[in-house]
Scaffold this motif. Structure first.
Motif, PDB file in Angstrom:
ATOM      1  N   SER A  62      44.773  38.933  26.957  1.00 41.61           N
ATOM      2  CA  SER A  62      45.075  39.168  28.368  1.00 41.61           C
ATOM      3  C   SER A  62      44.013  40.071  28.993  1.00 41.61           C
ATOM      4  O   SER A  62      43.139  40.593  28.304  1.00 41.61           O
ATOM      5  CB  SER A  62      46.459  39.809  28.512  1.00 41.61           C
ATOM      6  OG  SER A  62      47.473  38.912  28.115  1.00 41.61           O
ATOM      7  N   SER A  63      44.123  40.270  30.300  1.00 45.23           N
ATOM      8  CA  SER A  63      43.142  41.092  31.004  1.00 45.23           C
ATOM      9  C   SER A  63      43.379  42.576  30.735  1.00 45.23           C
ATOM     10  O   SER A  63      44.497  43.002  30.429  1.00 45.23           O
ATOM     11  CB  SER A  63      43.218  40.834  32.510  1.00 45.23           C
ATOM     12  OG  SER A  63      44.429  41.356  33.037  1.00 45.23           O
ATOM     13  N   VAL A  74      47.020  44.759  30.486  1.00 45.31           N
ATOM     14  CA  VAL A  74      47.373  45.492  29.270  1.00 45.31           C
ATOM     15  C   VAL A  74      47.495  46.986  29.544  1.00 45.31           C
ATOM     16  O   VAL A  74      48.505  47.623  29.192  1.00 45.31           O
ATOM     17  CB  VAL A  74      46.334  45.226  28.163  1.00 45.31           C
ATOM     18  CG1 VAL A  74      46.544  46.169  26.983  1.00 45.31           C
ATOM     19  CG2 VAL A  74      46.409  43.772  27.701  1.00 45.31           C
ATOM     20  N   GLU A  75      46.491  47.561  30.182  1.00 46.79           N
ATOM     21  CA  GLU A  75      46.495  49.014  30.357  1.00 46.79           C
ATOM     22  C   GLU A  75      47.550  49.461  31.365  1.00 46.79           C
ATOM     23  O   GLU A  75      48.168  50.515  31.193  1.00 46.79           O
ATOM     24  CB  GLU A  75      45.098  49.492  30.743  1.00 46.79           C
ATOM     25  CG  GLU A  75      44.096  49.293  29.610  1.00 46.79           C
ATOM     26  CD  GLU A  75      42.771  49.997  29.838  1.00 46.79           C
ATOM     27  OE1 GLU A  75      42.544  50.499  30.963  1.00 46.79           O
ATOM     28  OE2 GLU A  75      41.965  50.042  28.888  1.00 46.79           O
ATOM     29  N   ARG A 126      40.735  46.472  23.696  1.00 44.58           N
ATOM     30  CA  ARG A 126      39.728  45.410  23.833  1.00 44.58           C
ATOM     31  C   ARG A 126      40.460  44.190  24.366  1.00 44.58           C
ATOM     32  O   ARG A 126      41.452  43.741  23.782  1.00 44.58           O
ATOM     33  CB  ARG A 126      39.076  45.077  22.489  1.00 44.58           C
ATOM     34  CG  ARG A 126      38.253  46.196  21.909  1.00 44.58           C
ATOM     35  CD  ARG A 126      36.936  46.392  22.627  1.00 44.58           C
ATOM     36  NE  ARG A 126      35.976  45.330  22.337  1.00 44.58           N
ATOM     37  CZ  ARG A 126      34.775  45.244  22.907  1.00 44.58           C
ATOM     38  NH1 ARG A 126      34.400  46.132  23.813  1.00 44.58           N
ATOM     39  NH2 ARG A 126      33.954  44.269  22.581  1.00 44.58           N
ATOM     40  N   CYS A 127      39.967  43.653  25.479  1.00 41.15           N
ATOM     41  CA  CYS A 127      40.676  42.584  26.173  1.00 41.15           C
ATOM     42  C   CYS A 127      39.726  41.439  26.499  1.00 41.15           C
ATOM     43  O   CYS A 127      38.543  41.487  26.161  1.00 41.15           O
ATOM     44  CB  CYS A 127      41.318  43.134  27.445  1.00 41.15           C
ATOM     45  SG  CYS A 127      42.454  44.514  27.123  1.00 41.15           S
ATOM     46  N   ARG A 128      40.265  40.413  27.150  1.00 38.96           N
ATOM     47  CA  ARG A 128      39.456  39.236  27.449  1.00 38.96           C
ATOM     48  C   ARG A 128      38.230  39.595  28.282  1.00 38.96           C
ATOM     49  O   ARG A 128      37.207  38.899  28.217  1.00 38.96           O
ATOM     50  CB  ARG A 128      40.298  38.178  28.156  1.00 38.96           C
ATOM     51  CG  ARG A 128      40.770  38.550  29.548  1.00 38.96           C
ATOM     52  CD  ARG A 128      41.634  37.446  30.164  1.00 38.96           C
ATOM     53  NE  ARG A 128      40.986  36.165  30.079  1.00 38.96           N
ATOM     54  CZ  ARG A 128      41.555  35.063  29.576  1.00 38.96           C
ATOM     55  NH1 ARG A 128      42.793  35.111  29.144  1.00 38.96           N
ATOM     56  NH2 ARG A 128      40.895  33.934  29.533  1.00 38.96           N
ATOM     57  N   ASP A 129      38.306  40.691  29.038  1.00 46.86           N
ATOM     58  CA  ASP A 129      37.176  41.128  29.859  1.00 46.86           C
ATOM     59  C   ASP A 129      35.976  41.556  29.014  1.00 46.86           C
ATOM     60  O   ASP A 129      34.844  41.606  29.515  1.00 46.86           O
ATOM     61  CB  ASP A 129      37.579  42.325  30.729  1.00 46.86           C
ATOM     62  CG  ASP A 129      38.956  42.208  31.336  1.00 46.86           C
ATOM     63  OD1 ASP A 129      39.927  42.077  30.562  1.00 46.86           O
ATOM     64  OD2 ASP A 129      39.079  42.254  32.563  1.00 46.86           O
ATOM     65  N   ASP A 130      36.224  41.892  27.740  1.00 50.29           N
ATOM     66  CA  ASP A 130      35.203  42.516  26.902  1.00 50.29           C
ATOM     67  C   ASP A 130      34.480  41.551  25.973  1.00 50.29           C
ATOM     68  O   ASP A 130      33.543  41.955  25.279  1.00 50.29           O
ATOM     69  CB  ASP A 130      35.845  43.609  26.038  1.00 50.29           C
ATOM     70  CG  ASP A 130      36.564  44.657  26.870  1.00 50.29           C
ATOM     71  OD1 ASP A 130      35.952  45.171  27.820  1.00 50.29           O
ATOM     72  OD2 ASP A 130      37.740  44.948  26.571  1.00 50.29           O
ATOM     73  N   VAL A 131      34.929  40.298  25.902  1.00 57.38           N
ATOM     74  CA  VAL A 131      34.390  39.371  24.907  1.00 57.38           C
ATOM     75  C   VAL A 131      34.025  38.040  25.547  1.00 57.38           C
ATOM     76  O   VAL A 131      34.444  37.725  26.661  1.00 57.38           O
ATOM     77  CB  VAL A 131      35.406  39.137  23.762  1.00 57.38           C
ATOM     78  CG1 VAL A 131      35.601  40.414  22.948  1.00 57.38           C
ATOM     79  CG2 VAL A 131      36.737  38.631  24.300  1.00 57.38           C
ATOM     80  N   SER A 132      33.256  37.259  24.805  1.00 60.64           N
ATOM     81  CA  SER A 132      32.856  35.942  25.298  1.00 60.64           C
ATOM     82  C   SER A 132      33.870  34.867  24.954  1.00 60.64           C
ATOM     83  O   SER A 132      33.875  33.792  25.558  1.00 60.64           O
ATOM     84  CB  SER A 132      31.488  35.562  24.719  1.00 60.64           C
ATOM     85  OG  SER A 132      31.533  35.535  23.304  1.00 60.64           O
TER      86      SER A 132
END
Length: 223
Positions: free
Chosen positions: A115-116, A120-121, A137-143
């Motif tokens: 999730s974003s 989450v936060e 660590r969320c979808r924003d942080d990875v490819s």
């Protein structure tokens, strides 16, 4: 003296820390029912822990109806109904206790979610557990998200812990597959949406987070 085999805990979020998956599924069911169709749990469960790139409930409903669906209306209604219910939910039983136990033992905890970060936060703050988590660590942080291993790989790297010593706690098959690919031992705690699935390769499967403890984990991951 050998180091403790559990040097970090990596939690999924949706369906594991907060039971968000049931309200989301029920909102989709309402969407389908409005068009005279049922949403099958066995279809939807495969999307838990990832996105709809493999199976899309929107495309599925359009195929069932054979006509257009007013997605502008239903996206708004579905999110409103689900989020109203989710806002009333606290952490699932055992989550807070395990975070406190890990903190007392000096074991850092992280959340790795498909999730974003905002989702989450915000919810971690809402339920009072954000300060117990060292890293998110969320979808924003990875490819790529689960079942790709990148979320778990990069979380363990950020924590400075070898993957075999970073225990993943998951509720989904996609999460388990990601953990196995990343080299993390994984304890599965299914939710009501994923309880019917088989979780081959898990270090352990339990019915509630209340069954998980820092003391039990070494035995489970060293079997």
């Amino acid at each position: 003296m050998n180091p403790h085999p559990v040097q970090a805990l990596i939690f999924d979020f949706d369906g594991l820390i907060v039971d968000t998956e049931v309200p989301l599924f029920e909102a989709w069911q309402e969407n389908y029912a409005a068009y005279g169709h049922d949403l099958r749990l066995e279809d939807y469960a495969g999307c838990i822990g990832t996105d709809f790139s493999g199976w899309d409930p929107k495309s599925n409903l359009e195929n069932l109806t054979g006509g257009p669906v007013d997605w502008d209306h239903w996206d708004t209604e579905r999110e409103r109904h689900a989020h109203e219910k989710i806002e009333q939910l606290g952490p699932l039983p055992g989550v807070g206790e395990l975070l406190h136990e890990a903190e007392a033992a000096g074991i850092p905890c992280a959340v790795a979610s498909s999730s974003s970060r905002g989702w989450v936060e915000r919810n971690l703050h809402r339920i009072g557990l954000f300060e117990k988590v060292k890293l998110t660590r969320c979808r924003d942080d990875v490819s790529a998200i689960k079942p790709d291993p990148e979320l778990f790989q990069t979380t363990a790297e950020k924590l400075g812990v070898p993957p075999e010593n970073a225990v993943v706690l998951e509720d989904s098959l996609n999460g388990l597959r990601a953990a196995i690919s990343a080299g993390n031992p994984c304890v599965v705690v299914p939710n009501r949406i994923t309880a019917h699935l088989e979780f081959e390769g898990a270090a352990a499967r339990v019915s509630s987070m209340e069954e998980v403890s820092v003391q039990k984990l070494p035995e489970w991951i060293q079997r």
